[in-house]
Scaffold this motif. Sequence first.
Motif, PDB file in Angstrom:
ATOM      1  N   TYR A   1      11.925  13.567   6.288  1.00 24.52           N
ATOM      2  CA  TYR A   1      12.241  12.141   6.416  1.00 24.52           C
ATOM      3  C   TYR A   1      12.596  11.750   7.850  1.00 24.52           C
ATOM      4  O   TYR A   1      12.040  10.792   8.401  1.00 24.52           O
TER       5      TYR A   1
ATOM      6  N   MET B   1      10.255   9.299  10.195  1.00 27.10           N
ATOM      7  CA  MET B   1      10.798   8.011  10.629  1.00 27.10           C
ATOM      8  C   MET B   1      10.807   7.903  12.154  1.00 27.10           C
ATOM      9  O   MET B   1      10.632   6.814  12.710  1.00 27.10           O
TER      10      MET B   1
ATOM     11  N   THR C   1       8.589   2.113   9.232  1.00 28.11           N
ATOM     12  CA  THR C   1       9.756   1.259   9.016  1.00 28.11           C
ATOM     13  C   THR C   1      10.545   1.624   7.763  1.00 28.11           C
ATOM     14  O   THR C   1      11.625   1.078   7.542  1.00 28.11           O
ATOM     15  N   GLY C   2      10.036   2.532   6.963  1.00 27.26           N
ATOM     16  CA  GLY C   2      10.772   2.936   5.770  1.00 27.26           C
ATOM     17  C   GLY C   2      10.006   3.963   4.960  1.00 27.26           C
ATOM     18  O   GLY C   2       8.764   3.989   4.988  1.00 27.26           O
TER      19      GLY C   2
ATOM     20  N   VAL D   1      10.311   5.743   0.952  1.00 26.15           N
ATOM     21  CA  VAL D   1      11.003   5.755  -0.331  1.00 26.15           C
ATOM     22  C   VAL D   1      10.549   6.967  -1.138  1.00 26.15           C
ATOM     23  O   VAL D   1       9.354   7.148  -1.376  1.00 26.15           O
TER      24      VAL D   1
ATOM     25  N   TYR E   1       6.294   2.843   4.501  1.00 28.66           N
ATOM     26  CA  TYR E   1       6.090   1.514   5.073  1.00 28.66           C
ATOM     27  C   TYR E   1       5.865   1.646   6.575  1.00 28.66           C
ATOM     28  O   TYR E   1       6.618   2.348   7.271  1.00 28.66           O
TER      29      TYR E   1
ATOM     30  N   THR F   1       1.737  -0.588   3.194  1.00 31.72           N
ATOM     31  CA  THR F   1       2.470   0.329   2.322  1.00 31.72           C
ATOM     32  C   THR F   1       1.506   1.409   1.874  1.00 31.72           C
ATOM     33  O   THR F   1       0.464   1.115   1.287  1.00 31.72           O
TER      34      THR F   1
ATOM     35  N   SER G   1      16.095   9.238   0.095  1.00 28.73           N
ATOM     36  CA  SER G   1      16.527   8.452   1.239  1.00 28.73           C
ATOM     37  C   SER G   1      17.256   7.235   0.699  1.00 28.73           C
ATOM     38  O   SER G   1      17.276   6.974  -0.497  1.00 28.73           O
ATOM     39  N   ASP G   2      17.845   6.478   1.603  1.00 30.23           N
ATOM     40  CA  ASP G   2      18.538   5.256   1.209  1.00 30.23           C
ATOM     41  C   ASP G   2      17.605   4.051   1.192  1.00 30.23           C
ATOM     42  O   ASP G   2      18.024   2.950   0.846  1.00 30.23           O
ATOM     43  N   ASP G   3      16.354   4.246   1.588  1.00 28.42           N
ATOM     44  CA  ASP G   3      15.399   3.136   1.624  1.00 28.42           C
ATOM     45  C   ASP G   3      15.072   2.690   0.198  1.00 28.42           C
ATOM     46  O   ASP G   3      14.928   3.512  -0.710  1.00 28.42           O
TER      47      ASP G   3
ATOM     48  N   ARG H   1      10.480  -2.191  -1.660  1.00 26.13           N
ATOM     49  CA  ARG H   1      10.471  -3.597  -1.257  1.00 26.13           C
ATOM     50  C   ARG H   1       9.756  -4.438  -2.317  1.00 26.13           C
ATOM     51  O   ARG H   1       8.700  -4.050  -2.812  1.00 26.13           O
TER      52      ARG H   1
END
Length: 291
Positions: free
Chosen positions: A4, A8, A108-109, A111, A122, A142, A154-156, A159
């Motif tokens: 992760y 990122m 940007t993210g 999940v 993302y 996406t 992760s904390d994501d 969306r």
Amino acid sequence: MIDYEALMAREFPVVEHHYSEKDTILYALGLGLGTDPLSPSHLRATYERAEGFGALPAMVNVLAYPGFWAMEPDTGLEWQKILHGEQSLTLHAPLPARGTLVGKVRITGIVDKGAEKGALIYSERDMHDKATGKRIATVASTTFARGDGGFGGSDDAVRPVHTMPEGDPDTAFEFKTPVGAALIYRLSGDMNPLHADPEVARGAGFERPILHGLCSLGVASWSITEALAGGDFTALTHLQLRFSAPVYPGETIRTEMWRDGADISFRARVLERDVVVLNNGLAHLRGPRFD
């Protein structure tokens, strides 16, 4: 497996992409425009001397892109199982018919949906005009990495997608894609054999090569401006959608639209199979008709 923090922080190269009127026309031909060579709407996108000639806004999807980066070994991704889930584009200024764009991608993210459920990645790409420095467009994607869930979480958060209105659409526009559309569209940059090689397509579970998702998106975006903006494709400033099913070249795409001022909710279905192929769509139009 996905790392992760590393993904990122992944640094993507700056991509400089020069394109000409020829490339602009080739992109439009790849969508299927030009099948009615006497139509002013087709000629505006396919003939450089036509009144109002210009680049279709959705062409930003194929410009200044670093390629299928998920195939690079250090990503940790099982790229063979990757699907394109969602796409959006925002035009900050009209896309010139020719020029040089400078683009850079960033993650940007991410999940983690679970070990058997895959992961969502993302990403976003900003593009600027090299000559002027003007910001032209932002494209976001996406990616559904079906084989890469369970990397630790992760904390994501996932969306949300645009909620479609209830009831019948206000209007619809139908466009029959040419049977050779994918073979032309791939020349704008996406050379994935899934869209050209029958054996590769069958191996992936399709009866024959499928149309690029971004080609279907281009058809829908043009259809919206044909139906609601009098053929002025420069009226489109934003578009987002979710890919829900593949299109086969030669099928008819019916874009169904609900208008709320300048905001247009839309989806697209293939008439021959009555399957929704693009869903949760939202477009924004500008101009005297919408201001």
